[in-house]
Motif scaffolding. Structure first.
Motif, PDB file in Angstrom:
ATOM      1  N   PRO B 180     -30.440  28.712 -91.633  1.00 15.92           N
ATOM      2  CA  PRO B 180     -29.315  28.240 -92.441  1.00 15.92           C
ATOM      3  C   PRO B 180     -27.978  28.271 -91.704  1.00 15.92           C
ATOM      4  N   ARG B 181     -27.762  29.257 -90.816  1.00 12.91           N
ATOM      5  CA  ARG B 181     -26.458  29.346 -90.172  1.00 12.91           C
ATOM      6  C   ARG B 181     -26.348  28.286 -89.089  1.00 12.91           C
ATOM      7  N   PRO B 182     -25.126  27.765 -88.882  1.00  9.19           N
ATOM      8  CA  PRO B 182     -24.974  26.637 -87.962  1.00  9.19           C
ATOM      9  C   PRO B 182     -24.889  27.010 -86.486  1.00  9.19           C
ATOM     10  N   VAL B 183     -24.823  28.301 -86.163  1.00 10.94           N
ATOM     11  CA  VAL B 183     -24.607  28.713 -84.776  1.00 10.94           C
ATOM     12  C   VAL B 183     -25.876  29.369 -84.227  1.00 10.94           C
ATOM     13  N   PHE B 184     -26.202  29.064 -82.978  1.00  4.36           N
ATOM     14  CA  PHE B 184     -27.483  29.457 -82.401  1.00  4.36           C
ATOM     15  C   PHE B 184     -27.643  30.980 -82.321  1.00  4.36           C
ATOM     16  N   LEU B 185     -26.871  31.635 -81.464  1.00  9.05           N
ATOM     17  CA  LEU B 185     -26.886  33.107 -81.414  1.00  9.05           C
ATOM     18  C   LEU B 185     -25.461  33.537 -81.742  1.00  9.05           C
ATOM     19  N   PRO B 186     -25.169  33.774 -83.018  1.00 11.33           N
ATOM     20  CA  PRO B 186     -23.765  33.896 -83.440  1.00 11.33           C
ATOM     21  C   PRO B 186     -23.012  35.075 -82.810  1.00 11.33           C
ATOM     22  N   TRP B 187     -23.721  36.089 -82.393  1.00 11.94           N
ATOM     23  CA  TRP B 187     -23.044  37.253 -81.793  1.00 11.94           C
ATOM     24  C   TRP B 187     -22.687  37.015 -80.336  1.00 11.94           C
ATOM     25  N   MET B 188     -23.151  35.901 -79.785  1.00 15.51           N
ATOM     26  CA  MET B 188     -23.009  35.687 -78.348  1.00 15.51           C
ATOM     27  C   MET B 188     -21.843  34.750 -78.039  1.00 15.51           C
ATOM     28  N   HIS B 189     -21.182  34.987 -76.908  1.00 14.70           N
ATOM     29  CA  HIS B 189     -20.135  34.081 -76.459  1.00 14.70           C
ATOM     30  C   HIS B 189     -20.734  32.679 -76.321  1.00 14.70           C
ATOM     31  N   PRO B 190     -20.009  31.647 -76.812  1.00 15.53           N
ATOM     32  CA  PRO B 190     -20.592  30.293 -76.803  1.00 15.53           C
ATOM     33  C   PRO B 190     -21.021  29.799 -75.423  1.00 15.53           C
ATOM     34  N   ASP B 191     -20.322  30.190 -74.364  1.00 13.69           N
ATOM     35  CA  ASP B 191     -20.739  29.755 -73.015  1.00 13.69           C
ATOM     36  C   ASP B 191     -22.114  30.311 -72.660  1.00 13.69           C
ATOM     37  N   LEU B 192     -22.429  31.484 -73.185  1.00  9.75           N
ATOM     38  CA  LEU B 192     -23.707  32.111 -72.881  1.00  9.75           C
ATOM     39  C   LEU B 192     -24.795  31.604 -73.834  1.00  9.75           C
ATOM     40  N   SER B 193     -24.450  31.502 -75.124  1.00 16.62           N
ATOM     41  CA  SER B 193     -25.482  31.090 -76.082  1.00 16.62           C
ATOM     42  C   SER B 193     -25.916  29.647 -75.818  1.00 16.62           C
ATOM     43  N   ARG B 194     -24.981  28.848 -75.306  1.00 14.16           N
ATOM     44  CA  ARG B 194     -25.325  27.472 -74.957  1.00 14.16           C
ATOM     45  C   ARG B 194     -26.427  27.440 -73.894  1.00 14.16           C
ATOM     46  N   VAL B 195     -26.344  28.345 -72.923  1.00 14.20           N
ATOM     47  CA  VAL B 195     -27.354  28.412 -71.860  1.00 14.20           C
ATOM     48  C   VAL B 195     -28.721  28.782 -72.437  1.00 14.20           C
TER      49      VAL B 195
END
Lengths: 449, 449
Positions: B180-195
């Motif tokens: 349901p949540r729109p963010v992949f790994l919400p606790w992670m910095h976006p530059d890292l979670s994107r990888v």
């Protein structure tokens, strides 16, 4: 304000660059005796192992860039010879043999270290080489190519000797290694050093321990004979890797104080006994965070950090460097080898009452495929429980794990405190209790509760 | 003295074993509702991925061994249901449905955690599974085999979801992941979670973010439909991996105090609000070494350590557990993912004034072959300069590096102190300045000097 730097490698160029960034209006002159500055010296064994690469790949930043982009007056081919502290000047010989004299407001001595070459017959023969500078690397690589080297004798069995041994084996060159002391890696726990020794021998390297070296002589067919007690070892080339010694003679001649092993003595702001002269890198000493005493451990990170420290201190932000933990890691064929802090013997010498454990642990979780054996050692002070050092050897996970222990040493942690740390666990990477924790848990039983 | 333990997994069996070693003359009774004790639950995704292995490979020590070799009265198939604190007794149901009542002198509640299953239609259908116990693992593996599963829908994108996603892909099963949540790994910095997200997608996994799940319905051809807003995802199996919740109802019914997220509240000696009752493992809370506050982070190392802690406290050597740093690592296909301490948002919530940097750094030295990119993030408190957390993602060296940072958090180090640490360097393993140091050096510019 004119800042003069003697030596254009890690410490010298780090200091020059950062000083110029800190104080763009100042003048920075770097005197470098060779034509190479700012290269990754530690990468040379790996480069030599690969015939498709050139040594110049290891240059991190070219001399031209320092000059044109950073405004540093970088004078290669300039050999400094005398420091006149009263006159605040450096005298030496320039590129075309011309003498020079340069005045400084502040001076940095970053002259590095040189290989130890014993005063024995034949160590000046063609084909007897040592590896320290990029030019040394070029000579070795070119000698291997041009002479079709098929066999090498390495004198010494330290980090560089072992890294070069691996490089030679990659090139399918036969390797004999010899040293006078009877123990393979004397600072290492025997359970761990045995593993490293077996890995070396498994790759076809012949180890000759406890042999005194008498001379090097010319033999037949372009071979050199390394003459030892009762045996002569033959090779097309001889690599002398018996350790290094600090280049501190110019500093000593100028009356500067020296520290352990003749390194230039500096305080926590990198200042020598002359307040206008600093020293950094392999020629200077440092504090050891475990003993609190001066030590001399010439490694690259410390050199870079000290270079920055000089620049910051000169810019009015004096650093207060905590010192080194003695962290050192290297690769021996497929093995990772790592240490930090004191060995058992070093701890005894430093006045501690050390206790030690050495264990074997799986590198991955119970029943996880691909698990190998990690060998782990730790030393603590019996009475205080303080952690003093550790060693790790294994096919995976030894090198980066040592960093956790290095941080613990910086913080003067006890084994008990360390054993409570929330370290990483996932089956592909470690058992639930990381080998570091298992070692600490075992060591805990040996210290006073 | 009779020590009764409810729950025979990591915390429970660690406590039982160590207590019996500490106090061989005491009576230890363990009540375990399933027939499995002491297994490596975290290894299940890797076991499920390998058709040649049985789930029982993950059993570390068999029930029989605890009984015969260790003298522990281990009662499997015994489900505890009620704790009578006044009577010092536990009531429940035995193997053949018979009621039992057992008196205790000291009690340990180690009931673990259970998967969160939403109260929506169809989550009880055949083929809708969750993974927590070894029996869950057996069911999933046998379902894949017997039904010829070709496609799976995973609800959730946390550690277990991602590890299972990798397992399914190894088995060449098509995977749709939804949450349901729109963010992949919400606790992670976006530059890292994107990888991490790209690595997941690169392996053919379809990610559906920000979709509310309405129900699971039976479809055609033995397929299940996960009905979301505007889309239905189809699979032969649905894995519900939406996180876990502490099994604390029995404790709550007995009037014991609860902590964060309903976990059983314990002090630093693992004692609950009743001095004769302890709790450890996934059902209990813990202190966070960064915030100093209670937290609930259900992970294996903490469970084992807490189990030992109960045994030592009961043996008259009371422990004083420092708590967790929030270290968690996992593998996502070829990537290592690691975190410790607080994320930026968690630091804000905890009342710090955090600053953050995220950088890319090479995993090996300049010009060393095989170097890849390591993504590194660090958070510090702006005013005090204290390190609060860090995250690492990369193909090599992320997991073990996080341990250095975890130790730093335990020691409440500042970024400046950490930046001075003597970390490992050799060309095959890191740049001269380890990525951790480069990150700290960058972060240093953002904190008050």
């Amino acid at each position: 304000m004119r800042f003069v730097v003697i030596g254009g490698d890690a410490a010298g160029m780090s200091a020059a660059s950062r000083f110029k960034r800190n104080m763009p209006d100042s003048e920075v002159i770097v005197l470098e005796q060779s034509n190479d500055v700012s290269y990754s010296a530690c990468g040379m064994p790996y480069n030599i192992a690969d015939p498709d690469r050139e040594l110049d790949d290891l240059v991190v930043r070219k001399a031209e860039v320092f000059r044109s982009k950073q405004g540093i007056d970088l004078r290669t081919g300039h050999r400094a010879e005398v420091i006149d502290r009263e006159d605040h000047s450096v005298q030496g010989v320039g590129e075309r043999g011309e003498p020079f004299e340069i005045h400084y407001d502040k001076l940095l001595i970053a002259t590095g270290a040189s290989p130890i070459i014993p005063d024995l017959p034949g160590f000046d023969l063609d084909g007897v080489m040592a590896l320290k500078t990029l030019e040394d690397g070029r000579k070795i690589k070119s000698f291997i190519r041009s002479r079709g080297v098929k066999s090498v004798v390495i004198i010494g069995m330290g980090y560089i000797a072992l890294e070069m041994c691996e490089a030679f084996r990659e090139l399918d060159i036969e390797v004999n290694m010899v040293k006078p002391r009877p123990v393979f890696l004397p600072w290492m726990h025997p359970d761990l050093s045995r593993v490293v020794q077996e890995e070396t021998e498994r790759h076809g390297v012949n180890l000759h321990l406890g042999l005194d070296i008498k001379a090097i002589e010319k033999g037949h067919d372009h071979l050199l004979n390394v003459v030892c007690e009762g045996i002569a070892l033959q090779g097309h080339m001889v690599l002398v890797a018996m350790g290094v010694t600090p280049n501190s003679r110019m500093a000593a001649d100028a009356g500067l104080e020296l520290g352990p092993e003749g390194a230039i003595s500096v305080d926590r702001s990198l200042r020598t006994s002359d307040p206008d002269i600093f020293s950094a890198g392999d020629c200077a000493d440092a504090y050891h965070v475990v003993t609190g005493q001066k030590t001399w451990i010439p490694l690259a990170l410390r050199a870079n950090r000290a270079g920055w420290g000089v620049a910051d201190t000169l810019a009015g932000k004096p650093v207060n460097l905590k010192g080194v933990a003695g962290t050192a890691v290297f690769k021996v064929f497929d093995l990772e080898v790592a240490r930090t802090g004191l060995s058992l013997k070093e701890a005894q010498t430093a006045g501690f009452h050390p206790v030690e454990v050495a264990i074997k642990a799986p590198s991955r979780a119970h029943a996880h495929p691909g698990s190998t054996t990690l060998y782990s050692e730790m030393v603590a002070d019996q009475g205080s429980g303080r952690l003093l050092g550790g060693q790790l050897v294994g096919l995976e996970g030894a090198v980066h794990r040592i960093n956790a222990l290095a941080v613990a040493l910086h913080q003067r942690m006890t084994v008990r405190e360390f054993s409570q740390c929330d370290l990483a666990y996932a089956p592909p990477f470690s058992p639930v209790w990381d080998p570091l924790l298992t070692t600490a848990n075992q060591l805990l039983k040996k210290v006073t509760p």
